[in-house]
Design a protein around this motif. Structure first.
Motif, PDB file in Angstrom:
ATOM      1  N   SER A 241       0.818  -1.212   0.000  1.00 17.64           N
ATOM      2  CA  SER A 241       0.000   0.000   0.000  1.00 17.64           C
ATOM      3  C   SER A 241       0.855   1.266   0.000  1.00 17.64           C
ATOM      4  CB  SER A 241      -0.939   0.022   1.214  1.00 17.64           C
ATOM      5  OG  SER A 241      -0.198   0.167   2.404  1.00 17.64           O
ATOM      6  N   ASP A 242       2.150   1.130   0.294  1.00 16.35           N
ATOM      7  CA  ASP A 242       3.056   2.278   0.280  1.00 16.35           C
ATOM      8  C   ASP A 242       4.449   1.821  -0.140  1.00 16.35           C
ATOM      9  OD1 ASP A 242       4.213   4.731   0.554  1.00 16.35           O
ATOM     10  OD2 ASP A 242       3.907   4.918   2.717  1.00 16.35           O
ATOM     11  N   PRO A 243       4.595   1.392  -1.404  1.00 15.45           N
ATOM     12  CA  PRO A 243       5.867   0.812  -1.864  1.00 15.45           C
ATOM     13  C   PRO A 243       7.030   1.802  -1.877  1.00 15.45           C
ATOM     14  CG  PRO A 243       4.350   1.128  -3.702  1.00 15.45           C
ATOM     15  CD  PRO A 243       3.569   1.391  -2.451  1.00 15.45           C
ATOM     16  N   GLU A 244       6.736   3.100  -1.822  1.00 19.29           N
ATOM     17  CA  GLU A 244       7.804   4.098  -1.857  1.00 19.29           C
ATOM     18  C   GLU A 244       8.495   4.265  -0.508  1.00 19.29           C
ATOM     19  OE1 GLU A 244       8.775   5.506  -4.723  1.00 19.29           O
ATOM     20  OE2 GLU A 244       7.276   4.166  -5.617  1.00 19.29           O
ATOM     21  N   ASP A 245       7.842   3.855   0.571  1.00 18.34           N
ATOM     22  CA  ASP A 245       8.421   4.021   1.901  1.00 18.34           C
ATOM     23  C   ASP A 245       9.382   2.874   2.189  1.00 18.34           C
ATOM     24  OD1 ASP A 245       9.055   4.497   4.535  1.00 18.34           O
ATOM     25  OD2 ASP A 245       7.006   4.995   5.139  1.00 18.34           O
ATOM     26  N   GLN A 246      10.677   3.146   2.069  1.00 18.44           N
ATOM     27  CA  GLN A 246      11.706   2.125   2.244  1.00 18.44           C
ATOM     28  C   GLN A 246      12.120   1.939   3.700  1.00 18.44           C
ATOM     29  OE1 GLN A 246      12.555   0.246  -0.214  1.00 18.44           O
ATOM     30  NE2 GLN A 246      11.698   1.406  -1.925  1.00 18.44           N
ATOM     31  N   ASN A 247      11.413   2.629   4.611  1.00 17.03           N
ATOM     32  CA  ASN A 247      11.734   2.493   6.031  1.00 17.03           C
ATOM     33  C   ASN A 247      10.820   1.507   6.747  1.00 17.03           C
ATOM     34  OD1 ASN A 247      13.781   4.530   5.974  1.00 17.03           O
ATOM     35  ND2 ASN A 247      12.174   6.081   5.936  1.00 17.03           N
ATOM     36  N   LEU A 248       9.814   0.984   6.046  1.00 20.44           N
ATOM     37  CA  LEU A 248       8.827   0.118   6.685  1.00 20.44           C
ATOM     38  C   LEU A 248       9.380  -1.285   6.957  1.00 20.44           C
ATOM     39  CD1 LEU A 248       5.588   1.030   4.701  1.00 20.44           C
ATOM     40  CD2 LEU A 248       6.126   1.610   7.076  1.00 20.44           C
ATOM     41  N   TRP A 249       8.946  -1.824   8.095  1.00 22.61           N
ATOM     42  CA  TRP A 249       9.272  -3.197   8.489  1.00 22.61           C
ATOM     43  C   TRP A 249       7.965  -3.949   8.715  1.00 22.61           C
ATOM     44  CZ3 TRP A 249      14.456  -4.877   9.761  1.00 22.61           C
ATOM     45  CH2 TRP A 249      15.427  -3.870   9.599  1.00 22.61           C
ATOM     46  N   ARG A 250       7.964  -5.240   8.399  1.00 19.96           N
ATOM     47  CA  ARG A 250       6.750  -6.049   8.503  1.00 19.96           C
ATOM     48  C   ARG A 250       6.792  -6.963   9.726  1.00 19.96           C
ATOM     49  NH1 ARG A 250       5.718  -9.957   3.663  1.00 19.96           N
ATOM     50  NH2 ARG A 250       6.747 -11.499   4.989  1.00 19.96           N
ATOM     51  N   LEU A 251       5.675  -7.030  10.417  1.00 17.32           N
ATOM     52  CA  LEU A 251       5.553  -7.902  11.581  1.00 17.32           C
ATOM     53  C   LEU A 251       5.610  -9.378  11.194  1.00 17.32           C
ATOM     54  CD1 LEU A 251       2.650  -6.126  13.478  1.00 17.32           C
ATOM     55  CD2 LEU A 251       4.868  -6.662  14.498  1.00 17.32           C
ATOM     56  N   SER A 252       6.277 -10.162  12.010  1.00 22.21           N
ATOM     57  CA  SER A 252       6.281 -11.619  11.854  1.00 22.21           C
ATOM     58  C   SER A 252       6.081 -12.248  13.225  1.00 22.21           C
ATOM     59  CB  SER A 252       7.606 -12.103  11.252  1.00 22.21           C
ATOM     60  OG  SER A 252       7.710 -13.525  11.350  1.00 22.21           O
ATOM     61  N   PHE A 253       5.148 -13.206  13.294  1.00 27.08           N
ATOM     62  CA  PHE A 253       4.869 -13.930  14.539  1.00 27.08           C
ATOM     63  C   PHE A 253       5.253 -15.405  14.372  1.00 27.08           C
ATOM     64  CE2 PHE A 253       2.014 -10.322  14.351  1.00 27.08           C
ATOM     65  CZ  PHE A 253       2.042  -9.798  15.643  1.00 27.08           C
ATOM     66  N   SER A 254       6.314 -15.661  13.637  1.00 25.20           N
ATOM     67  CA  SER A 254       6.653 -17.042  13.271  1.00 25.20           C
ATOM     68  C   SER A 254       6.880 -17.933  14.486  1.00 25.20           C
ATOM     69  CB  SER A 254       7.881 -17.065  12.358  1.00 25.20           C
ATOM     70  OG  SER A 254       8.989 -16.442  12.994  1.00 25.20           O
ATOM     71  N   ARG A 255       7.520 -17.417  15.528  1.00 18.30           N
ATOM     72  CA  ARG A 255       7.771 -18.259  16.715  1.00 18.30           C
ATOM     73  C   ARG A 255       6.463 -18.606  17.416  1.00 18.30           C
ATOM     74  NH1 ARG A 255      11.817 -15.946  20.719  1.00 18.30           N
ATOM     75  NH2 ARG A 255      12.162 -18.121  21.270  1.00 18.30           N
ATOM     76  N   SER A 256       5.566 -17.636  17.500  1.00 17.64           N
ATOM     77  CA  SER A 256       4.266 -17.894  18.132  1.00 17.64           C
ATOM     78  C   SER A 256       3.461 -18.909  17.331  1.00 17.64           C
ATOM     79  CB  SER A 256       3.484 -16.587  18.252  1.00 17.64           C
ATOM     80  OG  SER A 256       4.140 -15.682  19.116  1.00 17.64           O
ATOM     81  N   GLU A 257       3.505 -18.784  16.016  1.00 18.03           N
ATOM     82  CA  GLU A 257       2.759 -19.707  15.157  1.00 18.03           C
ATOM     83  C   GLU A 257       3.280 -21.125  15.297  1.00 18.03           C
ATOM     84  OE1 GLU A 257       1.922 -16.136  11.916  1.00 18.03           O
ATOM     85  OE2 GLU A 257       3.556 -17.557  11.616  1.00 18.03           O
ATOM     86  N   LYS A 258       4.591 -21.267  15.349  1.00 12.47           N
ATOM     87  CA  LYS A 258       5.170 -22.600  15.542  1.00 12.47           C
ATOM     88  C   LYS A 258       4.771 -23.175  16.904  1.00 12.47           C
ATOM     89  CE  LYS A 258       9.209 -22.754  12.491  1.00 12.47           C
ATOM     90  NZ  LYS A 258       9.096 -21.563  11.674  1.00 12.47           N
ATOM     91  N   PHE A 259       4.777 -22.325  17.913  1.00 18.44           N
ATOM     92  CA  PHE A 259       4.399 -22.780  19.250  1.00 18.44           C
ATOM     93  C   PHE A 259       2.950 -23.271  19.270  1.00 18.44           C
ATOM     94  CE2 PHE A 259       2.377 -21.719  23.341  1.00 18.44           C
ATOM     95  CZ  PHE A 259       3.088 -22.564  24.174  1.00 18.44           C
ATOM     96  N   LEU A 260       2.049 -22.549  18.637  1.00 19.86           N
ATOM     97  CA  LEU A 260       0.636 -22.919  18.641  1.00 19.86           C
ATOM     98  C   LEU A 260       0.392 -24.272  17.977  1.00 19.86           C
ATOM     99  CD1 LEU A 260      -1.069 -19.507  17.827  1.00 19.86           C
ATOM    100  CD2 LEU A 260      -1.297 -20.821  19.946  1.00 19.86           C
ATOM    101  N   LEU A 261       1.236 -24.623  17.010  1.00 24.21           N
ATOM    102  CA  LEU A 261       1.033 -25.868  16.264  1.00 24.21           C
ATOM    103  C   LEU A 261       2.094 -26.922  16.578  1.00 24.21           C
ATOM    104  CD1 LEU A 261       0.066 -24.329  12.791  1.00 24.21           C
ATOM    105  CD2 LEU A 261      -1.459 -25.384  14.464  1.00 24.21           C
ATOM    106  N   GLN A 262       2.840 -26.732  17.670  1.00 25.13           N
ATOM    107  CA  GLN A 262       3.870 -27.703  18.009  1.00 25.13           C
ATOM    108  C   GLN A 262       3.249 -29.003  18.525  1.00 25.13           C
ATOM    109  OE1 GLN A 262       6.335 -26.350  21.217  1.00 25.13           O
ATOM    110  NE2 GLN A 262       4.643 -26.155  22.661  1.00 25.13           N
ATOM    111  N   TYR A 263       4.006 -30.062  18.452  1.00 23.71           N
ATOM    112  CA  TYR A 263       3.553 -31.359  18.949  1.00 23.71           C
ATOM    113  C   TYR A 263       4.764 -32.245  19.193  1.00 23.71           C
ATOM    114  CZ  TYR A 263       4.518 -32.920  14.194  1.00 23.71           C
ATOM    115  OH  TYR A 263       5.148 -33.191  13.006  1.00 23.71           O
ATOM    116  N   ALA A 264       4.586 -33.235  20.048  1.00 20.28           N
ATOM    117  CA  ALA A 264       5.639 -34.210  20.319  1.00 20.28           C
ATOM    118  C   ALA A 264       5.351 -35.520  19.602  1.00 20.28           C
ATOM    119  CB  ALA A 264       5.785 -34.433  21.825  1.00 20.28           C
TER     120      ALA A 264
END
Length: 385
Positions: A241-264
């Protein structure tokens, strides 16, 4: 009787696909990842820390079931998140999503203090930022961090001792360094994505404040508390939505997602949940062009919503695997037809917002074909071969 037969046949077909296709592939991937990690990724990151200590990074960690910061996007193609632990001593996150829904999942890294000179990596306060809270050095430029990190990867890779068994080349794709590894004739591709980590519960982003307000048998209060302890990562990836803004960073919840679907145990309730997500991701991998613009993260997101919808362990018994998978497909189709894929953590963020209805409907048609195939002759379905 025909319905019962198809139901049992689908359960058997999905279980067989898991054993023959997915488990074999995962064993091969884990060996490939270990080889690349030990012979390329870790030595390169260590060398970067010697060349420029401010870019010293935590090496990816292997756990019992996955590698920390890893995403497998295709056979022999991987992505590692590289946490730049030394770059900033104190930092903040200006969460733009809480003020502008179009920038959901995006924001600025506020550089408050560093023990190194990072003047080449920061920009002055952007106009889209909030006025308060910007004491310090400015905002960390996503583009500048990517470019410097990419150059360091090239320098580090070129300085490694030469080996007759492993050759490493580095190319750039959208300013992200990609390791092209040839190990005894096998070729691998690894994206190294620099990131900034916020890993305490107090850092939880404001735009994700709605996460955890709804609880059930799957998402219990104690689970929510643990999820928030993982915090989040910020990746230097801009917003459509704002490709010209080169200072933007995107959120990632990858560790939380892995935790929610973890299994032994693969045959536990969570093991059966995870199995269905992997099946659809594997089917997509074999039909990548047809699935476009659907990517694996869309599949994971819809699946997390399915886990919320069917929270009871009784919904995930062995005899209901086929029923849950067909329901998962229907939810994917519905989301594509409506053009709505709500982010699991960030309120108001629609992951399908930037795609046109024609491409979404085309992908929905592919999923309808899969659903029809599995509902009629699952054991002979081309998608489970």
């Amino acid at each position: 009787m025909a319905t019962v037969r198809i139901h049992n046949e689908l359960n058997d077909a999905l279980n067989n696909f898991t054993k023959v296709k997915i488990q074999t592939s995962r064993e091969g991937s884990r060996k490939a990842i270990s080889l690349c990690l030990e012979n390329a990724v870790k030595p390169i990151l260590a060398k970067i820390g010697e060349i420029q200590p401010r870019f010293k990074a935590e090496p990816p960690l292997a756990t019992s079931s996955y590698f920390e910061g890893l995403r497998v996007s295709a056979p022999n193609k991987f992505e590692f998140l590289v946490s730049l632990v030394q770059l900033l001593c104190f930092r903040g996150f200006d969460d733009l999503g809480q003020r502008n829904p179009k920038l959901g999942c995006y924001g600025y890294v506020v550089a408050k203090h560093s023990k190194y000179d990072i003047s080449d990596l920061v920009e002055s306060t952007p106009t889209a930022s909030k006025s308060e809270g910007y004491t310090g050095l400015g905002v960390l430029s996503a583009l500048r961090v990517k470019r410097v990190f990419s150059e360091l990867v090239k320098r580090a890779a070129s300085s490694l001792p030469k080996s007759s068994n492993i050759q490493i080349d580095v190319k750039e794709v959208r300013d992200v360094p990609v390791l092209c590894i040839n190990a005894d004739g096998e070729k691998y591709s690894i994206d190294l994505v620099p990131c900034i980590s916020f890993q305490v519960a107090s850092d939880w982003p404001p735009s994700a404040a709605g996460f955890g307000k709804e609880t059930n048998q799957w998402l219990r209060p104690d689970i929510i508390k643990e999820v928030k302890k993982f915090g989040f990562h910020l990746l230097p990836k801009g917003s459509p939505s704002d490709p010209e803004d080169q200072n933007l960073w995107r959120l990632s919840f990858s560790r939380s997602e892995k935790f929610l679907l973890q299994y032994a145990d693969p045959d536990s309730v969570n093991g059966r949940r995870k199995r269905l997500e992997r099946i659809l991701k594997t089917i997509r991998e074999g039909n990548r062009d047809a699935f476009a613009p659907v990517v694996s993260y869309h599949i994971k997101t819809i699946f997390l919503h399915e886990c919320m919808k069917f929270s009871s362990p009784d919904d995930w018994t062995r005899d209901k695997i086929g029923e849950r998978f067909n329901g998962f497909l229907r939810s994917m189709i519905y989301a594509l037809e409506k053009g709505q894929c709500p982010h699991f953590f960030v309120t108001g963020c629609n992951l399908y917002a930037y795609f046109d209805s024609a491409s979404l409907n085309k992908a929905a048609g592919v999923l309808r074909d899969i659903l029809g195939s599995l509902s009629n002759q699952p054991s002979n379905s081309k998608y489970l071969q």
